[in-house]
Scaffold this motif. Sequence first.
Motif, short mmCIF file in Angstrom:
data_model
loop_
_atom_site.label_atom_id
_atom_site.label_comp_id
_atom_site.label_asym_id
_atom_site.label_seq_id
_atom_site.Cartn_x
_atom_site.Cartn_y
_atom_site.Cartn_z
N ARG A 190 0.77 -0.91 -0.04
CA ARG A 190 -0.09 -0.09 0.05
C ARG A 190 0.89 1.32 -0.08
N ALA A 228 0.60 4.19 -2.81
CA ALA A 228 0.09 5.65 -2.68
C ALA A 228 1.17 6.46 -3.22
N ARG A 274 0.88 9.49 -5.96
CA ARG A 274 1.37 10.89 -5.98
C ARG A 274 2.16 11.39 -6.79
N SER A 327 -6.36 18.96 11.38
CA SER A 327 -6.45 18.20 10.11
C SER A 327 -7.57 17.35 10.17
N TYR A 375 -10.11 17.69 6.95
CA TYR A 375 -9.88 16.57 5.89
C TYR A 375 -10.60 15.14 6.29
N ASP A 388 -10.43 11.57 8.20
CA ASP A 388 -9.40 10.53 8.27
C ASP A 388 -8.19 10.66 7.38
N ASP A 389 -8.18 11.44 6.23
CA ASP A 389 -7.20 11.19 5.08
C ASP A 389 -6.29 12.37 5.63
N GLY A 390 -6.65 13.36 6.64
CA GLY A 390 -5.63 14.50 6.93
C GLY A 390 -4.30 14.10 7.31
N ASN A 391 -3.53 14.91 7.21
CA ASN A 391 -1.99 14.85 7.60
C ASN A 391 -1.65 16.24 8.26
N THR A 448 0.73 18.96 7.14
CA THR A 448 0.20 19.74 6.01
C THR A 448 -0.13 21.05 6.88
#
Length: 476
Positions: free
Chosen positions: A32, A36, A40, A337, A341, A343-346, A349
């Motif tokens: 995975r 990913a 990107r 985050s 976003y 659960d996909d947040g970082n 960022t």
Amino acid sequence: MSYADLAAYSRLLRGAHETAVTGDACPDGPRRLIGASWRRSLDAGIDPATGAAPLAFSAAGLADARASHPLRPLVPLFVETLGRMAGEAAHIVVITDREGRVLWREGDRGTMRRADRVGLADGHAWAEDRMGTNGIGTALAMLRPVHVYSEEHLVHVLHVWSCSAAPIVDPDSGEVLGCLDVSGTASSLHPATVALVGATARLAEAQLTLRMHEHDEQLRRRYESLRSRPGILLSPTGRVLAGDPGGIAGERVPLPAPGGRMLLRDGRVAVLEPFADGYLLRSAPSAAPPTLRLALLGDGPPAAVLGERRLPLSLRHAEILALLALHPRGLSAEQLSFHLYGDDGNPVTIRAEIHRLRTQLRGTIGAKPYRLTSPLEADFLQVRRLLAAGEPASLARAYPGPLLPRSESPEIRRERDELEVQVRTCLLLRGSPDDLWTYAQTSSGRADVQVLERIAASLPSTDHRAAAAQARLFAG
């Protein structure tokens, strides 16, 4: 690895690689993390046929970058810890900055000559958006140690290489300083090398922590030698070191420009002054800090007004300010985050965006947790107050449209929908025809059948607003 047989895994990767490049679905592909990274890299426009990493520094630029980089004193540590192993195993050790640009390289000379051909050399850029999936770029993107094996690289010329890399984080600021990487041929570099590289990166962080504490102690001694200490001692990055027994400033303060003012937690205004190679935060003469005004409702571009300055806001910055206004006690980077976003947040960022926002709006955003420190006025909070007071006429004038209508933030969407429902309900129940007509000029009210019917029924047929409402109903 998911496959004990590396030859079988290589065959699988070659098939998955072809389908990823063409955009077709693949029933079985890489692990995975690598899949990913491929996505990107392809989204960033990386061509798998790229021949070498691009050059990012001139000779003079590389010398300047090395001289000023915080990892420069630790290069001997890296060479001592990994250099001998790299030389004996025909590997190379690479140290980059936070952008993935190679600053130093040591190791087997034959391997370095091969590395030169693909740009794994001083001054070249290895971030994912410059060279696709690779140990350096992917470790920096994921902020964790990573091993990239052979065909897991997106770029074809790297399929003969494998690499183990780990990011190095500044214990003072929490920002990434760079990346430590060991690279070699796919057959010679064991996946377990990543554990050694990760441990060396942690050792480097421990050394940085020790140096930070030694520097802090030197600053404290100079501070304590003063006859009087009318201020809070700060490190060069804003950490509170002394002079704040009540914890008024918190653990860290955002640094305004020297001479700049900021609001402390107890409401006092403080001014920043240089002290040795740190700062003193001194009480300033009483003066009201500038009010931060947010205009986030309606279809126009979001904006902030700080004192006399009007500042346009990007959607992301407007979302962050709206969330901080909704949570006056503050939010961590992880909470921000998630609100932005899901659960996909970082959080990384978010920290970068907050840093840019704090530069733009100096003295208005505190840290740990992130919070607004200036007096605040926000158009959507004013609408909330008018709803509570039950003032439909004022409400209609104060509501130009939905809150940040382009935002997909889960938290802001909930606030937007709740405000919209409450405003509409209040105006339908208690608003005059004038109030309803004002609401009908918003993007939400323009085609609202119930609102338009109420306007048409409440006003004389000779009134232009009744005619316009009838026309909209007919058009709908």
